[in-house]
Scaffold this motif. Structure first.
Motif: not given
Length: 173
Positions: A5, A9, A68-69, A154, A156-157, A160-161
């Motif tokens: 992370y 988070k 995911s998206h 999303y 954040w996601h 994050h990636h």
């Protein structure tokens, strides 16, 4: 640095403002270009490099972002067309182990991410305040998530990636 992370988070603000929404949509909008600029010159070795011990490879991360998206976009549509639907969760860890995620050229997902995000952002920018209050139920923990919060998740996601891919890029330096 916490490699799993690297940006921490997701923490949803107690009160989501219009400014939050605008900034989160901007993060979602900018992701395709940021990813492409970062990974365009990745070697095959870098694409097969995990961002942390036991983590996904850069290739798996790129394909996961699309998977995911894509699911996320559909969840928004369900929430706007059904009364607080229970969404379909998926086993992202199992999807990441499928042969296409482990071997397909990343350009396939990069192209899909560009198209998906263009349409998703157009959609998100058209949501009303009432739309943003609509919710769905995530079956893991039976949690209610509003569309406003999900935009934040999303965003954040995305970051994050992107941070995971930056870790791989920095390993080559």
């Amino acid at each position: 640095m916490n490699l799993q992370y690297p940006i921490g988070k997701f923490e949803c603000p107690k009160k989501i403002t219009k400014e939050h929404i605008v900034n989160w949509i901007k993060d979602i909008e900018e992701l395709p270009n940021k990813i492409e600029e970062l990974v365009v010159d990745f070697t095959e070795e870098q694409l097969e490099t995990p961002y942390r011990p036991g983590g996904w490879t850069a290739r798996q991360v790129v394909h996961h972002i699309h998977d995911s998206h894509h699911n996320g976009y559909i969840r928004f549509k369900w929430a706007l067309t059904e009364d607080m639907p229970v969404i379909k969760a998926y086993y992202e860890d199992r999807w990441a182990e499928l042969f296409d995620t482990k071997s397909a050229p990343i350009e396939l997902s990069l192209d899909l991410i560009k198209a998906l995000h263009a349409k998703w952002v157009y959609f998100l920018k058209g949501l009303s305040s009432e739309d943003l209050e609509k919710s769905f139920i995530h079956p893991e923990g039976d949690v209610e998530i509003s569309l406003a919060e999900d935009i934040g998740i999303y965003a954040w996601h995305s970051n994050h990636h992107l941070a995971h891919l930056q870790i791989v890029a920095n390993k080559a330096i």
